[in-house]
Design an enzyme around this catalytic site. Sequence first.
Site, PDB file in Angstrom:
ATOM      1  N   GLN A 156       7.003 -41.080 -89.393  1.00 45.02           N
ATOM      2  CA  GLN A 156       6.121 -40.044 -88.847  1.00 45.02           C
ATOM      3  C   GLN A 156       6.881 -38.881 -88.226  1.00 45.02           C
ATOM      4  O   GLN A 156       6.320 -37.802 -88.050  1.00 45.02           O
ATOM      5  CB  GLN A 156       5.174 -40.653 -87.794  1.00 45.02           C
ATOM      6  CG  GLN A 156       4.166 -41.614 -88.415  1.00 45.02           C
ATOM      7  CD  GLN A 156       3.309 -42.282 -87.357  1.00 45.02           C
ATOM      8  OE1 GLN A 156       3.725 -43.241 -86.733  1.00 45.02           O
ATOM      9  NE2 GLN A 156       2.107 -41.761 -87.132  1.00 45.02           N
ATOM     10  N   HIS A 172      -0.159 -51.562 -89.387  1.00 45.53           N
ATOM     11  CA  HIS A 172      -0.336 -50.112 -89.567  1.00 45.53           C
ATOM     12  C   HIS A 172       1.030 -49.409 -89.611  1.00 45.53           C
ATOM     13  O   HIS A 172       1.269 -48.546 -90.460  1.00 45.53           O
ATOM     14  CB  HIS A 172      -1.210 -49.598 -88.410  1.00 45.53           C
ATOM     15  CG  HIS A 172      -1.385 -48.119 -88.317  1.00 45.53           C
ATOM     16  ND1 HIS A 172      -2.607 -47.498 -88.487  1.00 45.53           N
ATOM     17  CD2 HIS A 172      -0.498 -47.109 -88.048  1.00 45.53           C
ATOM     18  CE1 HIS A 172      -2.457 -46.192 -88.338  1.00 45.53           C
ATOM     19  NE2 HIS A 172      -1.191 -45.914 -88.064  1.00 45.53           N
TER      20      HIS A 172
HETATM   21  O1  GNR Z   1      -2.115 -44.644 -81.469  1.00 50.30           O
HETATM   22  C1  GNR Z   1      -2.522 -45.331 -82.407  1.00 50.30           C
HETATM   23  N1  GNR Z   1      -3.622 -46.082 -82.244  1.00 50.30           N
HETATM   24  C2  GNR Z   1      -4.060 -47.019 -83.160  1.00 50.30           C
HETATM   25  C3  GNR Z   1      -5.332 -47.534 -83.001  1.00 50.30           C
HETATM   26  C4  GNR Z   1      -5.808 -48.486 -83.858  1.00 50.30           C
HETATM   27  C5  GNR Z   1      -5.011 -48.935 -84.881  1.00 50.30           C
HETATM   28  C6  GNR Z   1      -3.741 -48.432 -85.075  1.00 50.30           C
HETATM   29  C7  GNR Z   1      -3.262 -47.472 -84.206  1.00 50.30           C
HETATM   30  S1  GNR Z   1      -1.663 -46.857 -84.422  1.00 50.30           S
HETATM   31  C8  GNR Z   1      -1.824 -45.273 -83.703  1.00 50.30           C
HETATM   32  C9  GNR Z   1      -0.479 -44.585 -83.627  1.00 50.30           C
HETATM   33  C10 GNR Z   1       0.031 -44.330 -85.027  1.00 50.30           C
HETATM   34  O2  GNR Z   1      -0.417 -43.520 -85.775  1.00 50.30           O
HETATM   35  N2  GNR Z   1       0.997 -45.091 -85.433  1.00 50.30           N
HETATM   36  O3  GNR Z   1       1.445 -44.963 -86.691  1.00 50.30           O
HETATM   37 NI    NI Z   2      -0.158 -44.126 -87.846  1.00 51.03          NI
END
Ligand code: GNR
Ligand code: NI
Length: 167
Positions: free
Chosen positions: A51, A134
Amino acid sequence: MALRTILEFPDMRLRTIATPVVNFDSSLSCLIKDMLETMYSAGGIGLAATQIDVHQRILVIDVSENRDKPQIFVNPTFTVSDQQNLDYDEGCLSIPGFYETISRPKKVVIHSQDQHGKHFDLEADGILAVCIQHEIDHLDGKLMVDYISRLKRNRIRSKLEKKHKAL
Ligand code: GNR
Ligand code: NI
């Protein structure tokens, strides 16, 4: 210490597959510091190196209430340890303003190295399991919008493109 710029969808650099970290040196420590600073400043619970346009397999996560328990994962992988899935309303710092319900394995075992290269395993459920999956997706060039319909994805794409043009 430095804040890094977070890439936003549909930037193609977010589609890069990150390569494993081999040198656990001071430049890795600096990068991790910058990632934590950038994550905390953006108010996220996790950040993948992808990112910030660094294509190495590094994640930082903090799912604690007080934002004082950073977790660092270098070269992480996971195995599913519960066949059940969990639906969770996910957000992403690279897709600001959009939330989508995504279904993922509820419980995973994370195999990773720390910032010094030491190997460890960690069983995760709840938000930590969601977040780590994620984040590992980011390292593989995958985004949460890949799990939703093309119609919804294209709608998000055009809204963000419009916003990027306006800036
Ligand atoms: O801040 C983030 N909150 C979130 C909420 C629910 C599921 C995954 C996330 S990850 C995200 C930060 C992010 O984009 N990480 O890649
Ligand atoms: Ni993310």
